[in-house]
Design a protein around this motif. Structure first.
Motif, mmCIF file in Angstrom:
data_model
loop_
_atom_site.group_PDB
_atom_site.id
_atom_site.type_symbol
_atom_site.label_atom_id
_atom_site.label_comp_id
_atom_site.label_asym_id
_atom_site.label_seq_id
_atom_site.Cartn_x
_atom_site.Cartn_y
_atom_site.Cartn_z
ATOM 1 N N GLU A 1 0.836 -1.203 0.000
ATOM 2 C CA GLU A 1 0.000 0.000 0.000
ATOM 3 C C GLU A 1 0.875 1.259 0.000
ATOM 4 O OE1 GLU A 1 -3.267 0.162 -0.579
ATOM 5 O OE2 GLU A 1 -3.121 -2.015 -0.787
ATOM 6 N N TYR A 2 1.940 1.244 0.799
ATOM 7 C CA TYR A 2 2.842 2.404 0.825
ATOM 8 C C TYR A 2 3.553 2.581 -0.520
ATOM 9 C CZ TYR A 2 2.195 3.507 5.762
ATOM 10 O OH TYR A 2 1.665 3.899 6.967
ATOM 11 N N LEU A 3 3.893 1.472 -1.176
ATOM 12 C CA LEU A 3 4.507 1.573 -2.505
ATOM 13 C C LEU A 3 3.548 2.247 -3.480
ATOM 14 C CD1 LEU A 3 6.309 -1.880 -2.826
ATOM 15 C CD2 LEU A 3 7.405 0.361 -2.629
ATOM 16 N N LYS A 4 2.261 1.847 -3.437
ATOM 17 C CA LYS A 4 1.252 2.467 -4.319
ATOM 18 C C LYS A 4 1.140 3.959 -4.063
ATOM 19 C CE LYS A 4 -1.787 -1.553 -4.446
ATOM 20 N NZ LYS A 4 -3.008 -2.042 -3.763
ATOM 21 N N LEU A 5 1.337 4.369 -2.802
ATOM 22 C CA LEU A 5 1.231 5.784 -2.442
ATOM 23 C C LEU A 5 2.538 6.536 -2.699
ATOM 24 C CD1 LEU A 5 -0.663 5.301 0.945
ATOM 25 C CD2 LEU A 5 -1.632 6.316 -1.131
ATOM 26 N N GLY A 6 3.565 5.805 -3.158
ATOM 27 C CA GLY A 6 4.856 6.430 -3.434
ATOM 28 C C GLY A 6 5.679 6.708 -2.190
ATOM 29 N N GLN A 7 5.294 6.097 -1.066
ATOM 30 C CA GLN A 7 6.028 6.307 0.190
ATOM 31 C C GLN A 7 7.025 5.171 0.395
ATOM 32 O OE1 GLN A 7 3.378 7.279 3.478
ATOM 33 N NE2 GLN A 7 2.000 8.371 2.103
ATOM 34 N N LEU A 8 8.162 5.324 -0.299
ATOM 35 C CA LEU A 8 9.130 4.223 -0.370
ATOM 36 C C LEU A 8 9.778 3.913 0.967
ATOM 37 C CD1 LEU A 8 10.855 4.960 -3.805
ATOM 38 C CD2 LEU A 8 9.098 3.280 -3.301
ATOM 39 N N GLU A 9 10.117 4.959 1.732
ATOM 40 C CA GLU A 9 10.789 4.705 3.018
ATOM 41 C C GLU A 9 9.890 3.895 3.958
ATOM 42 O OE1 GLU A 9 13.894 4.994 3.650
ATOM 43 O OE2 GLU A 9 14.295 6.039 1.777
ATOM 44 N N GLN A 10 8.608 4.256 3.998
ATOM 45 C CA GLN A 10 7.652 3.518 4.812
ATOM 46 C C GLN A 10 7.602 2.061 4.353
ATOM 47 O OE1 GLN A 10 7.087 5.410 7.401
ATOM 48 N NE2 GLN A 10 4.876 5.612 7.305
ATOM 49 N N ALA A 11 7.516 1.879 3.040
ATOM 50 C CA ALA A 11 7.440 0.535 2.466
ATOM 51 C C ALA A 11 8.668 -0.287 2.830
ATOM 52 C CB ALA A 11 7.282 0.621 0.947
ATOM 53 N N ILE A 12 9.839 0.323 2.709
ATOM 54 C CA ILE A 12 11.094 -0.377 3.004
ATOM 55 C C ILE A 12 11.107 -0.870 4.452
ATOM 56 C CG2 ILE A 12 13.583 -0.008 3.363
ATOM 57 C CD1 ILE A 12 13.451 1.762 0.748
ATOM 58 N N GLY A 13 10.668 -0.023 5.369
ATOM 59 C CA GLY A 13 10.616 -0.411 6.779
ATOM 60 C C GLY A 13 9.741 -1.644 6.997
ATOM 61 N N HIS A 14 8.568 -1.639 6.371
ATOM 62 C CA HIS A 14 7.647 -2.770 6.539
ATOM 63 C C HIS A 14 8.164 -4.030 5.842
ATOM 64 C CE1 HIS A 14 4.563 -0.819 8.851
ATOM 65 N NE2 HIS A 14 4.466 0.167 7.982
ATOM 66 N N LEU A 15 8.807 -3.880 4.694
ATOM 67 C CA LEU A 15 9.372 -5.044 4.011
ATOM 68 C C LEU A 15 10.470 -5.690 4.853
ATOM 69 C CD1 LEU A 15 9.414 -3.657 0.375
ATOM 70 C CD2 LEU A 15 8.064 -5.612 1.185
ATOM 71 N N LYS A 16 11.278 -4.864 5.496
ATOM 72 C CA LYS A 16 12.333 -5.403 6.368
ATOM 73 C C LYS A 16 11.734 -6.172 7.541
ATOM 74 C CE LYS A 16 16.158 -2.359 5.157
ATOM 75 N NZ LYS A 16 16.995 -1.200 5.550
ATOM 76 N N ARG A 17 10.600 -5.666 8.059
ATOM 77 C CA ARG A 17 9.919 -6.383 9.151
ATOM 78 C C ARG A 17 9.303 -7.688 8.640
ATOM 79 N NH1 ARG A 17 11.614 -6.407 13.163
ATOM 80 N NH2 ARG A 17 9.677 -7.061 14.137
ATOM 81 N N ALA A 18 8.748 -7.661 7.432
ATOM 82 C CA ALA A 18 8.164 -8.881 6.853
ATOM 83 C C ALA A 18 9.223 -9.968 6.766
ATOM 84 C CB ALA A 18 7.587 -8.585 5.461
ATOM 85 N N ILE A 19 10.412 -9.583 6.323
ATOM 86 C CA ILE A 19 11.513 -10.532 6.159
ATOM 87 C C ILE A 19 12.042 -11.008 7.513
ATOM 88 C CG2 ILE A 19 13.912 -10.689 5.393
ATOM 89 C CD1 ILE A 19 12.854 -8.772 3.040
#
Length: 105
Positions: free
Chosen positions: A28-46
């Protein structure tokens, strides 16, 4: 949409935390163009699921899109390893292509 983000963030706030929720938020953050937010959540997913090849793939792209090429390459390398261990050949193949492209730059 922000509505989806708010719903997912509310789940997180209530104590639900897993790889799938983090991946959903990141998308969802990627769709909104909020890359830093997305990166944080992807790191938590991993962190929840180190073999989550789709999350590694998104992370590699998001890092590349923010100009962090070394980190992006490292993410793809980890993702390729994870995908191969899981037998996710398609994901491994795609990440190899992305990795080669970055290494040429």
């Amino acid at each position: 949409s922000m509505a989806v983000v708010d719903n997912l963030e509310a789940l997180l706030a209530k104590g639900t935390d897993n790889a799938l929720l983090r991946f959903g938020l990141a998308n969802e953050y990627l769709k909104l163009g909020q890359l830093e937010q997305a990166i944080g959540h992807l790191k938590r997913a991993i962190a929840h699921d180190p073999n989550y090849s789709a999350a590694w793939k998104r992370l590699g792209k998001a890092l590349a899109d923010t100009g962090r090429m070394d980190e992006a390459c490292a993410a793809y390398e980890s993702g390729i390893k994870a995908a191969e261990e899981k037998g996710d050949i398609q994901a491994a193949k795609e990440m190899r292509v992305f990795l080669k492209r970055l290494q040429k730059q």
